[in-house]
Design a protein around this motif. Structure first.
Motif, PDB file in Angstrom:
ATOM      1  N   TRP A 232      15.353   9.027 -12.540  1.00  0.00           N
ATOM      2  CA  TRP A 232      13.917   9.276 -12.671  1.00  0.00           C
ATOM      3  C   TRP A 232      13.108   8.193 -11.966  1.00  0.00           C
ATOM      4  O   TRP A 232      11.923   8.372 -11.678  1.00  0.00           O
ATOM      5  CB  TRP A 232      13.507   9.396 -14.128  1.00  0.00           C
ATOM      6  CG  TRP A 232      13.734   8.173 -14.985  1.00  0.00           C
ATOM      7  CD1 TRP A 232      14.819   7.926 -15.771  1.00  0.00           C
ATOM      8  CD2 TRP A 232      12.850   7.065 -15.174  1.00  0.00           C
ATOM      9  NE1 TRP A 232      14.678   6.712 -16.430  1.00  0.00           N
ATOM     10  CE2 TRP A 232      13.482   6.179 -16.084  1.00  0.00           C
ATOM     11  CE3 TRP A 232      11.588   6.721 -14.677  1.00  0.00           C
ATOM     12  CZ2 TRP A 232      12.895   4.978 -16.494  1.00  0.00           C
ATOM     13  CZ3 TRP A 232      11.012   5.531 -15.076  1.00  0.00           C
ATOM     14  CH2 TRP A 232      11.647   4.671 -15.976  1.00  0.00           C
ATOM     15  N   LYS A 233      13.757   7.058 -11.685  1.00  0.00           N
ATOM     16  CA  LYS A 233      13.153   5.992 -10.888  1.00  0.00           C
ATOM     17  C   LYS A 233      14.269   5.332 -10.099  1.00  0.00           C
ATOM     18  O   LYS A 233      15.370   5.161 -10.608  1.00  0.00           O
ATOM     19  CB  LYS A 233      12.453   4.974 -11.795  1.00  0.00           C
ATOM     20  CG  LYS A 233      11.725   3.883 -11.047  1.00  0.00           C
ATOM     21  CD  LYS A 233      11.034   2.918 -12.002  1.00  0.00           C
ATOM     22  CE  LYS A 233      12.023   1.918 -12.576  1.00  0.00           C
ATOM     23  NZ  LYS A 233      11.347   0.837 -13.337  1.00  0.00           N
ATOM     24  N   GLN A 234      14.001   4.960  -8.859  1.00  0.00           N
ATOM     25  CA  GLN A 234      15.035   4.391  -8.007  1.00  0.00           C
ATOM     26  C   GLN A 234      15.546   3.063  -8.572  1.00  0.00           C
ATOM     27  O   GLN A 234      14.781   2.110  -8.729  1.00  0.00           O
ATOM     28  CB  GLN A 234      14.501   4.158  -6.593  1.00  0.00           C
ATOM     29  CG  GLN A 234      15.528   3.569  -5.625  1.00  0.00           C
ATOM     30  CD  GLN A 234      16.694   4.513  -5.377  1.00  0.00           C
ATOM     31  OE1 GLN A 234      16.519   5.631  -4.916  1.00  0.00           O
ATOM     32  NE2 GLN A 234      17.890   4.061  -5.697  1.00  0.00           N
ATOM     33  N   PRO A 235      16.839   2.979  -8.913  1.00  0.00           N
ATOM     34  CA  PRO A 235      17.394   1.711  -9.390  1.00  0.00           C
ATOM     35  C   PRO A 235      17.652   0.772  -8.223  1.00  0.00           C
ATOM     36  O   PRO A 235      17.575   1.180  -7.055  1.00  0.00           O
ATOM     37  CB  PRO A 235      18.702   2.147 -10.061  1.00  0.00           C
ATOM     38  CG  PRO A 235      19.095   3.378  -9.332  1.00  0.00           C
ATOM     39  CD  PRO A 235      17.822   4.064  -8.937  1.00  0.00           C
ATOM     40  N   PRO A 236      17.960  -0.489  -8.488  1.00  0.00           N
ATOM     41  CA  PRO A 236      18.237  -1.435  -7.403  1.00  0.00           C
ATOM     42  C   PRO A 236      19.394  -0.960  -6.527  1.00  0.00           C
ATOM     43  O   PRO A 236      20.393  -0.451  -7.031  1.00  0.00           O
ATOM     44  CB  PRO A 236      18.592  -2.723  -8.147  1.00  0.00           C
ATOM     45  CG  PRO A 236      17.962  -2.593  -9.487  1.00  0.00           C
ATOM     46  CD  PRO A 236      18.022  -1.143  -9.813  1.00  0.00           C
ATOM     47  N   LEU A 237      19.250  -1.140  -5.233  1.00  0.00           N
ATOM     48  CA  LEU A 237      20.336  -0.833  -4.298  1.00  0.00           C
ATOM     49  C   LEU A 237      21.205  -2.058  -4.065  1.00  0.00           C
ATOM     50  O   LEU A 237      22.358  -1.944  -3.644  1.00  0.00           O
ATOM     51  CB  LEU A 237      19.761  -0.327  -2.972  1.00  0.00           C
ATOM     52  CG  LEU A 237      18.937   0.957  -3.062  1.00  0.00           C
ATOM     53  CD1 LEU A 237      18.363   1.335  -1.703  1.00  0.00           C
ATOM     54  CD2 LEU A 237      19.794   2.098  -3.617  1.00  0.00           C
ATOM     55  N   ILE A 238      20.646  -3.221  -4.312  1.00  0.00           N
ATOM     56  CA  ILE A 238      21.395  -4.482  -4.289  1.00  0.00           C
ATOM     57  C   ILE A 238      21.224  -5.127  -5.652  1.00  0.00           C
ATOM     58  O   ILE A 238      20.094  -5.341  -6.118  1.00  0.00           O
ATOM     59  CB  ILE A 238      20.883  -5.418  -3.179  1.00  0.00           C
ATOM     60  CG1 ILE A 238      21.071  -4.777  -1.807  1.00  0.00           C
ATOM     61  CG2 ILE A 238      21.599  -6.762  -3.234  1.00  0.00           C
ATOM     62  CD1 ILE A 238      20.496  -5.583  -0.666  1.00  0.00           C
ATOM     63  N   TRP A 239      22.320  -5.432  -6.291  1.00  0.00           N
ATOM     64  CA  TRP A 239      22.297  -5.970  -7.649  1.00  0.00           C
ATOM     65  C   TRP A 239      23.420  -6.997  -7.744  1.00  0.00           C
ATOM     66  O   TRP A 239      24.576  -6.659  -7.936  1.00  0.00           O
ATOM     67  CB  TRP A 239      22.484  -4.822  -8.652  1.00  0.00           C
ATOM     68  CG  TRP A 239      22.183  -5.156 -10.075  1.00  0.00           C
ATOM     69  CD1 TRP A 239      20.976  -5.427 -10.628  1.00  0.00           C
ATOM     70  CD2 TRP A 239      23.138  -5.223 -11.152  1.00  0.00           C
ATOM     71  NE1 TRP A 239      21.095  -5.662 -11.969  1.00  0.00           N
ATOM     72  CE2 TRP A 239      22.417  -5.538 -12.313  1.00  0.00           C
ATOM     73  CE3 TRP A 239      24.515  -5.048 -11.224  1.00  0.00           C
ATOM     74  CZ2 TRP A 239      23.046  -5.682 -13.553  1.00  0.00           C
ATOM     75  CZ3 TRP A 239      25.135  -5.185 -12.448  1.00  0.00           C
ATOM     76  CH2 TRP A 239      24.403  -5.503 -13.602  1.00  0.00           C
ATOM     77  N   ASP A 240      23.067  -8.254  -7.555  1.00  0.00           N
ATOM     78  CA  ASP A 240      24.051  -9.320  -7.430  1.00  0.00           C
ATOM     79  C   ASP A 240      24.511  -9.798  -8.803  1.00  0.00           C
ATOM     80  O   ASP A 240      23.915 -10.706  -9.396  1.00  0.00           O
ATOM     81  CB  ASP A 240      23.450 -10.481  -6.632  1.00  0.00           C
ATOM     82  CG  ASP A 240      24.485 -11.562  -6.329  1.00  0.00           C
ATOM     83  OD1 ASP A 240      25.700 -11.277  -6.479  1.00  0.00           O
ATOM     84  OD2 ASP A 240      24.083 -12.673  -5.947  1.00  0.00           O
TER      85      ASP A 240
END
Length: 350
Positions: A232-240
């Motif tokens: 429903w909302k774009q989550p992080p594409l980079i998540w360190d």
């Protein structure tokens, strides 16, 4: 003329300072005693004022072992502490455990991606928590009530501090503390930089609501092509994040929260779907492994108060909850029932 006393009248004023000094010398001990008593009373009044608002230290020495289990059993049918907090590979690889429900209440239909995800994550509690004789826990909500609360130092005294979603710590330490033992989140609520708002050893606990949540986490940790659809909302594409710190919450606790605390059906019509908030889920989780459970920052503004913000860190209002799948009034009743039973203690007004 000489007076009948035989003394010069002018000698009276000269005797006064000497008499005054003699009296002060005799009373010095009493004066110092009164002064010391006054200082003690001032210190005690300050101490009482602080402890009145945040009476948490009283629980440091006395641990109510077994009290949470006893009271939780009055609220949660078939209450047990035998279920693991986090999913582990051996439960789905060596022994294939069939699940009755799909996510978020079970893993039915998501077994394959879950197997791959569990192969790169862990499931244990840190030894520092596992070995505690008394686990004193606080669940920190994201509510506006924490703003200007000066609760930070109090929150930091707990053995286990559970936080929710992307609620920030940096810049709010005085009100919300700086310690984070566990952070519950789902992809859309993941902070883009988990290292910025957590401690190095914080457990990052994924709350899976749907199959694509597993796919997002697997793609992130295995550095595969990112999943972009189904949110429903774009989550992080980079998540360190360090995979060793990642845990997958056992859907059993979502089931308990929904079925036992909110009386929600496990299978709902597609248009009706209601789900527990991460906050109520975190309290349920704490009730299953802590010996003492306190909460802070829970509760929403009155529905008539349209302008009151709902979070301590942003300006959104209750209006933003209108389209959510959460019944906050129903959840408030569940938490108030816990407070009435003495199952949890509230550190901020509810």
């Amino acid at each position: 003329m000489v007076s009948g006393s035989g003394c010069d009248e002018s000698s009276g004023p000269r005797l006064m300072p000497a008499l005054l000094i003699k009296m002060i010398n005799k009373s010095r001990g009493k004066i110092l005693g009164v002064l010391a008593l006054f200082l003690v009373m001032v210190w005690y009044s300050i101490y009482r004022e602080d402890s009145f608002y945040f009476p948490v230290q009283e629980n440091k020495t006395v641990c109510p072992i077994g009290e949470v289990e006893r009271k939780a059993a009055q609220l949660i049918g078939n209450y047990t502490r035998d279920r693991p907090l986090f999913l582990q590979l051996k439960d789905y690889f060596w022994v294939r455990t069939p699940s009755l429900y799909e996510l978020p209440y079970g893993i039915k239909g998501s077994e394959d991606v879950l197997l791959r995800l569990l192969s790169v994550t862990s499931y244990s509690l840190p030894e520092s928590i596992q070995s505690l004789k008394c686990r004193r826990c606080v669940v920190v909500g994201n509510g506006h009530r924490l703003r200007n609360s000066s609760m930070g130092d109090t929150i930091n005294t707990y053995d286990v501090v559970i936080r929710l979603n992307n609620a920030p710590v940096h810049g709010y330490e005085q009100d919300v503390g700086s310690k984070t033992t566990m952070r519950l989140f789902y992809p859309e609520s993941a902070h883009f930089d988990p290292q910025a708002e957590n401690n190095p050893n914080t457990l990052l606990v994924l709350v899976p609501f749907k199959p694509v949540d597993f796919q997002w986490m697997e793609a992130i940790l295995s550095d595969r092509k990112r999943v972009r659809k189904g949110f429903w909302k774009q989550p992080p594409l980079i998540w360190d994040a360090n995979p060793e710190q990642v845990r997958i919450l056992n859907p059993y606790y979502m089931e308990v929260t929904a079925a036992k605390l909110l009386s929600l059906p496990m299978k709902q019509p597609r248009k009706v779907k209601q789900k527990p908030t991460t906050g109520l889920l975190a309290i349920t989780l704490a009730l299953h492994f802590c010996d003492l459970v306190h909460i802070a920052g829970f509760g929403y503004p009155d529905s008539a108060n349209k302008k009151q913000t709902i979070h301590y860190y942003e300006q959104i209002t209750l209006k933003s909850m209108a389209a959510s799948e959460h019944n906050i009034s129903h959840e408030a009743v569940a938490i108030k029932r816990m407070l009435e039973l003495g199952l949890v203690k509230n550190l901020t007004y509810f």
